[in-house]
Write an enzyme that holds these catalytic residues in place. Structure first.
Site, PDB file in Angstrom:
ATOM      1  N   GLY A  33      19.316 -66.448  32.106  1.00  0.00           N
ATOM      2  CA  GLY A  33      18.139 -67.237  33.052  1.00  0.00           C
ATOM      3  C   GLY A  33      18.251 -68.857  32.798  1.00  0.00           C
ATOM      4  N   ASP A  34      19.144 -69.234  32.020  1.00  0.00           N
ATOM      5  CA  ASP A  34      19.446 -70.782  32.071  1.00  0.00           C
ATOM      6  C   ASP A  34      19.900 -71.278  33.369  1.00  0.00           C
ATOM      7  OD1 ASP A  34      19.321 -73.085  29.523  1.00  0.00           O
ATOM      8  OD2 ASP A  34      20.763 -73.526  31.219  1.00  0.00           O
TER       9      ASP A  34
END
Length: 208
Positions: A153-154
């Site tokens: 999710g980065d």
């Protein structure tokens, strides 16, 4: 500075792209950041605001505590006005109070957390309102220095992997997981190098 030499040797052998970043960047400088209540409070403060604004609010926040060390019990004694005055939104105040209550009750025990497997620790942390999976993964990577975390999710990791590995704009996660499997058991360190690459991209200093 941590000693990640074994990880660097393994990643050089496993992935020529990561090897190139290592060659350009040098040794991994991943070190343990502040953990516990203070570390998670800092993460909550920084959500959805610029790094510059987050730094200002974090500094003001620390000044509310003795020796500038955030403490869950003292936070619960502060009124909303004091917290609003330093720039915290009502939502973040609620998140911080909720986190403090979890710690006070013993439902979130940082000593026990440090002994948990990665996924179990992440699932424990995300039960706290205001802590999502990405925040939990960052805590494992930077506060606990767990060596094999892959935070899909980065945003910075996404940009770097799409560019370096020619991944599709949509549904890029599945091929990314496949690529990252060859980094095991050092996916955290590989991601740290990809973060460095992303920084070089932003500064116009990327080697390739």
């Amino acid at each position: 500075m941590g000693n990640w030499h074994e990880a660097e040797v393994s990643l050089r052998r496993a992935d020529s792209i990561i090897a190139g970043i290592i060659e350009h960047n040098g040794p991994c400088e991943l070190i343990k950041h502040e953990g516990g209540f203070a570390g998670l409070a800092s993460s909550i403060i920084g959500q959805q605001i610029s790094n510059q604004v987050a730094k200002i609010i974090r500094t003001r926040f620390r000044k509310l505590f003795e020796n500038e060390m955030p403490d869950h019990e003292y936070l619960l004694k502060l009124d909303d006005y004091e917290l609003r005055k330093i720039g915290l939104s009502r939502q973040k105040i609620n998140y911080l109070r909720g986190l403090a209550q979890w710690v006070k009750s013993g439902d979130l025990n940082f000593i026990a957390l440090a002994d948990m497997d990665d996924e179990i620790a992440i699932q424990k942390l995300v039960q706290v309102k205001g802590i999502g999976r990405w925040t939990a993964e960052m805590y494992l990577m930077f506060s606990l220095n767990r060596p094999d975390v892959l935070p899909l999710g980065d945003a910075a990791l996404e940009v770097a992997m799409k560019l370096l590995y020619a991944l599709p704009e949509k549904d890029w996660e599945k091929p990314a997981i496949s690529i990252a499997n060859k980094w095991r058991p050092w996916r955290t360190v590989a991601c740290w190098y990809l973060y460095q690459y992303h920084k070089m991209l932003k500064s116009g200093d990327a080697p390739f």
